[in-house]
Design a protein around this motif. Structure first.
Motif, PDB file in Angstrom:
ATOM      1  N   GLU A  63      13.120 -11.892   2.637  1.00  0.00           N
ATOM      2  CA  GLU A  63      14.266 -12.710   2.968  1.00  0.00           C
ATOM      3  C   GLU A  63      15.719 -11.979   3.240  1.00  0.00           C
ATOM      4  O   GLU A  63      16.698 -12.630   3.854  1.00  0.00           O
ATOM      5  N   PHE A  64      15.802 -11.012   2.608  1.00  0.00           N
ATOM      6  CA  PHE A  64      17.197 -10.323   2.406  1.00  0.00           C
ATOM      7  C   PHE A  64      17.295  -8.914   3.058  1.00  0.00           C
ATOM      8  O   PHE A  64      18.248  -8.465   3.281  1.00  0.00           O
ATOM      9  N   GLY A  65      15.994  -8.462   3.411  1.00  0.00           N
ATOM     10  CA  GLY A  65      16.097  -7.201   4.241  1.00  0.00           C
ATOM     11  C   GLY A  65      16.377  -6.177   3.296  1.00  0.00           C
ATOM     12  O   GLY A  65      16.353  -6.252   1.967  1.00  0.00           O
ATOM     13  N   PRO A  66      16.268  -4.910   3.956  1.00  0.00           N
ATOM     14  CA  PRO A  66      16.571  -3.636   3.051  1.00  0.00           C
ATOM     15  C   PRO A  66      17.770  -3.717   2.107  1.00  0.00           C
ATOM     16  O   PRO A  66      17.893  -3.231   1.139  1.00  0.00           O
ATOM     17  N   GLU A  67      18.860  -4.384   2.636  1.00  0.00           N
ATOM     18  CA  GLU A  67      20.153  -4.516   1.850  1.00  0.00           C
ATOM     19  C   GLU A  67      20.068  -5.065   0.470  1.00  0.00           C
ATOM     20  O   GLU A  67      20.835  -5.109  -0.479  1.00  0.00           O
ATOM     21  N   VAL A  68      18.689  -5.812   0.177  1.00  0.00           N
ATOM     22  CA  VAL A  68      18.721  -6.335  -1.094  1.00  0.00           C
ATOM     23  C   VAL A  68      18.747  -5.497  -2.355  1.00  0.00           C
ATOM     24  O   VAL A  68      18.969  -5.592  -3.334  1.00  0.00           O
ATOM     25  N   LEU A  69      18.429  -3.983  -1.713  1.00  0.00           N
ATOM     26  CA  LEU A  69      18.400  -3.175  -2.694  1.00  0.00           C
ATOM     27  C   LEU A  69      19.879  -2.635  -3.303  1.00  0.00           C
ATOM     28  O   LEU A  69      20.094  -2.156  -4.443  1.00  0.00           O
ATOM     29  N   ASP A  70      20.836  -3.150  -2.613  1.00  0.00           N
ATOM     30  CA  ASP A  70      22.271  -3.223  -3.104  1.00  0.00           C
ATOM     31  C   ASP A  70      22.500  -4.057  -4.189  1.00  0.00           C
ATOM     32  O   ASP A  70      23.330  -4.071  -4.643  1.00  0.00           O
ATOM     33  N   HIS A  71      21.595  -4.985  -4.124  1.00  0.00           N
ATOM     34  CA  HIS A  71      21.828  -5.960  -5.261  1.00  0.00           C
ATOM     35  C   HIS A  71      20.761  -6.157  -6.270  1.00  0.00           C
ATOM     36  O   HIS A  71      20.828  -7.063  -7.325  1.00  0.00           O
ATOM     37  N   ILE A  72      19.848  -5.449  -6.593  1.00  0.00           N
ATOM     38  CA  ILE A  72      18.916  -5.070  -7.445  1.00  0.00           C
ATOM     39  C   ILE A  72      19.085  -3.889  -8.292  1.00  0.00           C
ATOM     40  O   ILE A  72      18.943  -2.798  -7.338  1.00  0.00           O
ATOM     41  N   VAL A  73      19.053  -3.764  -9.475  1.00  0.00           N
ATOM     42  CA  VAL A  73      18.955  -2.422 -10.181  1.00  0.00           C
ATOM     43  C   VAL A  73      17.978  -2.538 -11.159  1.00  0.00           C
ATOM     44  O   VAL A  73      17.345  -3.364 -11.725  1.00  0.00           O
ATOM     45  N   PHE A  74      17.178  -1.317 -10.966  1.00  0.00           N
ATOM     46  CA  PHE A  74      15.894  -1.269 -11.767  1.00  0.00           C
ATOM     47  C   PHE A  74      16.286  -0.538 -12.938  1.00  0.00           C
ATOM     48  O   PHE A  74      16.515   0.926 -12.743  1.00  0.00           O
ATOM     49  N   LYS A  75      16.076  -0.802 -14.110  1.00  0.00           N
ATOM     50  CA  LYS A  75      16.646  -0.342 -15.254  1.00  0.00           C
ATOM     51  C   LYS A  75      15.323   0.139 -16.369  1.00  0.00           C
ATOM     52  O   LYS A  75      14.346  -0.488 -16.465  1.00  0.00           O
ATOM     53  N   GLY A  76      15.701   1.159 -16.943  1.00  0.00           N
ATOM     54  CA  GLY A  76      14.637   1.637 -17.802  1.00  0.00           C
ATOM     55  C   GLY A  76      13.170   1.870 -17.523  1.00  0.00           C
ATOM     56  O   GLY A  76      12.202   1.796 -18.165  1.00  0.00           O
ATOM     57  N   CYS A  77      13.270   2.259 -16.122  1.00  0.00           N
ATOM     58  CA  CYS A  77      11.935   2.712 -15.778  1.00  0.00           C
ATOM     59  C   CYS A  77      11.296   4.121 -16.108  1.00  0.00           C
ATOM     60  O   CYS A  77      11.958   5.154 -15.890  1.00  0.00           O
ATOM     61  N   ASN A  78      10.072   4.168 -16.561  1.00  0.00           N
ATOM     62  CA  ASN A  78       9.606   5.381 -16.822  1.00  0.00           C
ATOM     63  C   ASN A  78       8.995   6.201 -15.424  1.00  0.00           C
ATOM     64  O   ASN A  78       9.201   5.562 -14.455  1.00  0.00           O
ATOM     65  N   ALA A  79       8.589   7.383 -15.568  1.00  0.00           N
ATOM     66  CA  ALA A  79       8.044   8.038 -14.382  1.00  0.00           C
ATOM     67  C   ALA A  79       7.063   7.181 -13.573  1.00  0.00           C
ATOM     68  O   ALA A  79       7.011   6.993 -12.280  1.00  0.00           O
ATOM     69  N   ASP A  80       6.139   6.684 -13.996  1.00  0.00           N
ATOM     70  CA  ASP A  80       5.133   5.767 -13.368  1.00  0.00           C
ATOM     71  C   ASP A  80       5.440   4.363 -12.724  1.00  0.00           C
ATOM     72  O   ASP A  80       5.481   4.172 -11.431  1.00  0.00           O
ATOM     73  N   VAL A  81       6.508   3.874 -13.608  1.00  0.00           N
ATOM     74  CA  VAL A  81       6.938   2.474 -13.099  1.00  0.00           C
ATOM     75  C   VAL A  81       7.684   2.801 -11.868  1.00  0.00           C
ATOM     76  O   VAL A  81       7.977   2.131 -10.963  1.00  0.00           O
ATOM     77  N   SER A  82       8.628   3.875 -11.874  1.00  0.00           N
ATOM     78  CA  SER A  82       9.726   4.439 -10.988  1.00  0.00           C
ATOM     79  C   SER A  82       9.049   4.535  -9.697  1.00  0.00           C
ATOM     80  O   SER A  82       9.319   4.210  -8.601  1.00  0.00           O
ATOM     81  N   GLU A  83       7.881   5.362  -9.837  1.00  0.00           N
ATOM     82  CA  GLU A  83       7.029   5.481  -8.589  1.00  0.00           C
ATOM     83  C   GLU A  83       6.288   3.983  -7.888  1.00  0.00           C
ATOM     84  O   GLU A  83       6.388   3.995  -6.611  1.00  0.00           O
ATOM     85  N   ILE A  84       5.972   3.207  -8.604  1.00  0.00           N
ATOM     86  CA  ILE A  84       5.320   2.048  -8.249  1.00  0.00           C
ATOM     87  C   ILE A  84       6.701   1.213  -7.588  1.00  0.00           C
ATOM     88  O   ILE A  84       6.472   0.693  -6.494  1.00  0.00           O
TER      89      ILE A  84
END
Lengths: 96, 299
Positions: A63-84
């Motif tokens: 819906e928003f294209g790659p720019e959506v990543l400017d508006h979502i922060v992924f917090k507290g991810c461990n190594a596995d979740v970061s990879e996913i």
């Protein structure tokens, strides 16, 4: 501040796609459509399936294209979740 | 499987070695036949208690005349379980890791495999009986063997919703290719699916040089063990994996997956995830590029 605390909704191992779909439809997409930023907090989540993360965020890329990543922060991810999360972000951007 | 109305369970007289995937198939098949049409021949092998302890006869509602003193299954096996909803799946996943006494790092791959396989059944199989799952820990080899079976529509029918597959084997290979899903032909999948689940499961097995098989219709795809001397590489194209293919097998209406997961692996799970991420992204890129049309120039 719009925050999804994943552990509260999906438990320590985030695998339930129905839960992901509910979060997507009630929080992720409405927040972004309102042009507000979003934090997805994975603190306390030990693992997640690609299916869960795909169901949670893939539509936001469409819906928003790659720019959506400017508006979502992924917090507290461990190594596995970061990879996913990175995996879903990568193939969604490759697919657009 | 020749008569869809009956299930006769027979075994060798003196020995029996049954992977949980076989148990899952027997149970899944047994649930589709009319009540009273399941028969069990006299089982004399010394390991006959295994069927009882894995709750095969309880699930099928038959008395095989085998009576054992049941010990706590903790740390050894997960008896046959039937899962029909996402909530049942979540409860099963929550319960299974403590049951197998796994360390957190060991539990990651098991959690992942069970979650994706069960979800596949619930979303795509259309099987009224849901997913039939069983697992067993083998102390000597330090391996967990997992089997899951359904009696749904099968992979060929599902994959043909979006990609042409003329044979069951073609369908299996498409299903194992990352980014190919039965829900759409678009790269990136749909809002709910991208078609990476079975590729991940195969990759987890390949990374550990373990057993993996996928059976649907008349076809079976099986990974062959990689020699210890050979470095592991993940392939998006299942033809490039060291594997065997069989077609013309007794027709299985539905889908069956068997996988072994070694608990000896020293690799962190996130390293494997990184390798899968790179393979998946590359596959998407290559497929997109392959579809590019050439510009036509004229003088």
């Amino acid at each position: 501040m719009n925050v999804i605390v994943v552990q509260e909704k999906a438990g320590a191992f985030a695998e339930n796609k129905d839960t992901a779909a509910t979060l997507r439809n009630t929080v992720v997409l409405p927040t972004l459509r309102a042009r507000e930023d979003l934090t997805i907090d994975f603190s306390g989540v030990t693992g997640a399936t690609q299916s869960f993360v795909h169901a949670l965020i893939s539509e936001a890329f469409r819906e928003f294209g790659p720019e959506v990543l400017d508006h979502i922060v992924f917090k507290g991810c461990n190594a596995d979740v970061s990879e996913i999360v990175q995996m879903v972000a990568d193939y969604m951007q490759e697919s657009l | 499987m020749s008569n869809p109305e009956n299930l006769d369970i027979t075994t060798h007289d003196t020995w029996m070695s049954v992977h949980p995937v076989v148990l899952a198939m027997i149970a899944a098949k047994g649930l589709t036949v009319p009540k009273g049409n399941v028969s069990v021949d006299s089982i004399t092998a010394s390991s006959r208690g295994y069927f009882e302890r894995m709750k095969l006869f309880e699930m099928l509602g038959v008395d095989a005349g085998i009576h054992i003193t049941e010990l706590d299954p903790s740390g050894r096996f997960v008896p046959l379980s039937q899962i029909r909803t996402a909530d049942e799946q979540s409860r099963f996943i929550t319960d299974v890791i403590p049951l197998l006494h796994l360390q957190p790092e060991q539990s990651k791959a098991i959690n992942y495999v069970l979650s994706e396989l069960i979800r596949n059944v619930l979303e795509h199989s259309g099987a009224p009986n849901g997913a039939i799952v069983a697992a067993q820990y083998h102390k000597k080899s330090n391996i967990i063997r997992i089997g899951i079976a359904d009696t749904g529509v099968g992979i060929k029918r599902t994959i043909n919703n979006s990609h042409p597959a003329w044979t069951d084997m073609e369908a299996l290979k498409l299903a194992l290719t990352p980014g190919i899903t039965g829900t759409t032909f678009r790269e990136g999948g749909t809002v709910d699916n991208v078609g990476a689940g079975l590729f991940f499961i195969k990759s987890i097995a390949a990374n550990n040089r373990n057993f993996f098989m996928l059976y649907s219709g008349d076809a079976m795809y099986k990974l062959l063990k990689q020699p210890l001397t050979k470095n592991i590489k993940l392939y998006a194209n299942p033809d490039r994996d060291r594997h065997s293919e069989k077609v013309g097998l007794p027709y299985w209406q539905g889908t069956v997956v068997g996988i072994d997961i070694s608990l000896d692996t020293n690799d962190a799970f996130n390293i494997l995830l990184e390798a899968m991420r790179m393979t998946l992204s590359q596959a998407v890129r290559e497929r997109k590029k392959a579809r590019y049309k050439k510009v036509r120039f004229e003088p």
